[in-house]
Design a protein around this motif. Structure first.
Motif, short mmCIF file in Angstrom:
data_model
loop_
_atom_site.label_atom_id
_atom_site.label_comp_id
_atom_site.label_asym_id
_atom_site.label_seq_id
_atom_site.Cartn_x
_atom_site.Cartn_y
_atom_site.Cartn_z
N LEU A 115 -18.43 51.92 40.63
CA LEU A 115 -18.19 52.75 41.24
C LEU A 115 -17.65 52.89 42.95
O LEU A 115 -17.07 53.37 43.21
N GLU A 116 -17.18 51.36 43.26
CA GLU A 116 -17.31 51.17 44.00
C GLU A 116 -15.95 50.81 44.19
O GLU A 116 -14.87 51.63 45.24
N VAL A 151 -16.38 49.96 49.86
CA VAL A 151 -15.22 51.09 50.35
C VAL A 151 -14.49 51.60 50.46
O VAL A 151 -13.40 51.32 50.49
N SER A 155 -25.69 43.91 39.97
CA SER A 155 -24.30 44.72 40.13
C SER A 155 -24.02 45.57 39.53
O SER A 155 -22.52 45.73 39.43
N PHE A 188 -24.04 48.37 39.96
CA PHE A 188 -22.92 49.92 40.58
C PHE A 188 -21.78 49.33 40.99
O PHE A 188 -20.37 50.45 41.42
N TRP A 230 -27.43 54.04 40.47
CA TRP A 230 -26.22 53.14 40.90
C TRP A 230 -24.90 53.52 41.92
O TRP A 230 -24.61 53.20 43.24
N PHE A 231 -25.03 55.11 42.68
CA PHE A 231 -24.72 55.03 43.55
C PHE A 231 -25.54 55.17 45.17
O PHE A 231 -24.55 54.88 46.21
N VAL A 289 -24.18 51.69 46.02
CA VAL A 289 -23.08 51.06 46.45
C VAL A 289 -22.98 50.95 47.80
O VAL A 289 -23.19 51.00 49.06
N SER A 290 -22.24 50.50 48.52
CA SER A 290 -21.60 49.28 50.37
C SER A 290 -20.66 50.28 50.39
O SER A 290 -19.18 50.64 50.23
#
Length: 358
Positions: free
Chosen positions: A286-287, A33, A281, A283, A24-25, A28-29
């Motif tokens: 985390l964002e 972020v 999505s 992930f 997932w990391f 991440v965009s």
């Protein structure tokens, strides 16, 4: 299909999987972020010191005197500044739990869904804004009376993704919904879902609507089950399960134009980021967390938050000193003998909960 087994069918466990999280990391965009971090930093730097400084007197830190004494005793908070820090911290947490949650709705969700025009991203429903505007100029009592007839009160945010409009009622956590809210939300969905559908079709040309009960953190098994009770009640109000095996927890009206379900924690943010296909999505949470970490780093570099907290600690410590019981014969001898200065300090802090300030 029988309602029996409905709860069990939609509750699943989610266990931490380091490899899955690592994947997932990678999704991440960084751009999102940084955008989320900048937006939240602007809010935090402006509002957090204000929230802290808003509590300017002892009464603002009032809490249960019984819990205060028990906690102070358990933690051995014998120093006035330690006791003050405990109260400042807990009141800050309680105050932010609601207000900060609301800021997330307004700030973070405006960056999603991914890949849609900005005008289609999550925002307050235009119909709700129109209802609110019609109350302008009324007294607080008149507004309260008129809100009883509100059609859109329970909908916090909406967006367009694909050929459906998504309407979300947002609760901060796993135990936020109580029995009264269960009744209110069930009634609102039961009575208004066709009005929400008609307005959405007329204004946005969509084929149907999804009504989602969103909990911003937690897991299916960690909730108090109230969100599921809302769904179960709707099963007795003209809705049916779509497919317990392949789409657990999704219920719909007879022709499928209205669907209702809940999204919790990771699934909440995944749905927020991609309502049409949340599975791609996972992930997104985390964002949000990385954006918040970025925002806090930037905000603390400005030092105003720390300054505001220290101001409140000094203020509260001085207030407690003024409440200390006088020495000598002011107290019965047995109290002075049995209790030390630490216990009397806790007692003085607790006594303050029963009096107004001059």
């Amino acid at each position: 299909m029988s309602v029996q087994g409905f709860y069990k069918g939609i509750k699943r466990s989610r266990y931490y999987d380091a490899d899955e999280v690592a994947q997932w990391f990678q999704q991440v965009s960084r751009k999102r972020v940084e955008e989320i971090g900048a937006a939240m930093e602007a809010y935090i730097s402006t509002n957090l010191p204000t929230v802290i400084r808003r509590k300017s007197k002892l009464g603002d830190y009032r809490t249960s005197p019984y819990v205060l004494m028990a906690t102070a005793g358990a933690l051995r908070l014998s120093d006035l500044r330690d006791l003050s820090k405990f109260l400042v911290d807990i009141k800050l947490y309680m105050g932010l739990e609601t207000s900060f949650g609301k800021s997330i709705e307004k700030i973070v969700m405006g960056h999603y869904p991914i890949g849609v025009p900005e005008t289609d991203r999550w925002q307050s429903p235009i119909e709700k804004d129109e209802e609110f505007a019609r109350l302008a100029g009324l007294s607080a009592e008149e507004k309260s009376g008129r809100r009883v007839d509100s059609v859109w009160r329970e909908i916090d945010s909406s967006c367009i993704d694909g050929d459906r409009r998504h309407l979300m009622t947002i609760k901060s956590g796993t135990s936020t919904i109580n029995d009264t809210q269960v009744g209110g939300m069930h009634t609102a969905i039961r009575d208004n879902h066709m009005k929400w559908l008609a307005s959405s079709q007329e204004r946005f040309g969509v084929k149907g609507i999804d009504i989602v009960i969103g909990l911003t953190y937690g897991t299916d098994r960690a909730t108090n089950n109230k969100e599921n009770q809302i769904l179960a009640k709707l099963l007795s109000s003209g809705f049916h399960e779509v497919d317990r095996e392949s789409q657990p927890g999704i219920i719909a009206n007879p022709d499928g134009t209205v669907r209702v379900y809940r999204a919790i924690g990771i699934d909440y943010w995944a749905y927020t980021a991609n309502p049409e296909d949340p599975s791609v999505s996972q992930f997104a949470f985390l964002e949000v967390l990385l954006g918040l970490a970025t925002a806090l780093r930037l905000a603390h570099e400005k030092e105003d938050i720390g300054t505001a907290l220290n101001e409140r600690l000094d203020l509260l410590s001085d207030a407690f000193r003024s409440l200390r019981f006088p020495q000598g014969n002011a107290l019965p001898q047995w109290i002075s003998q049995d209790m030390g200065i630490t216990e009397l300090t806790w007692l003085a802090a607790a006594v303050s909960s029963f009096f107004d300030e001059k």
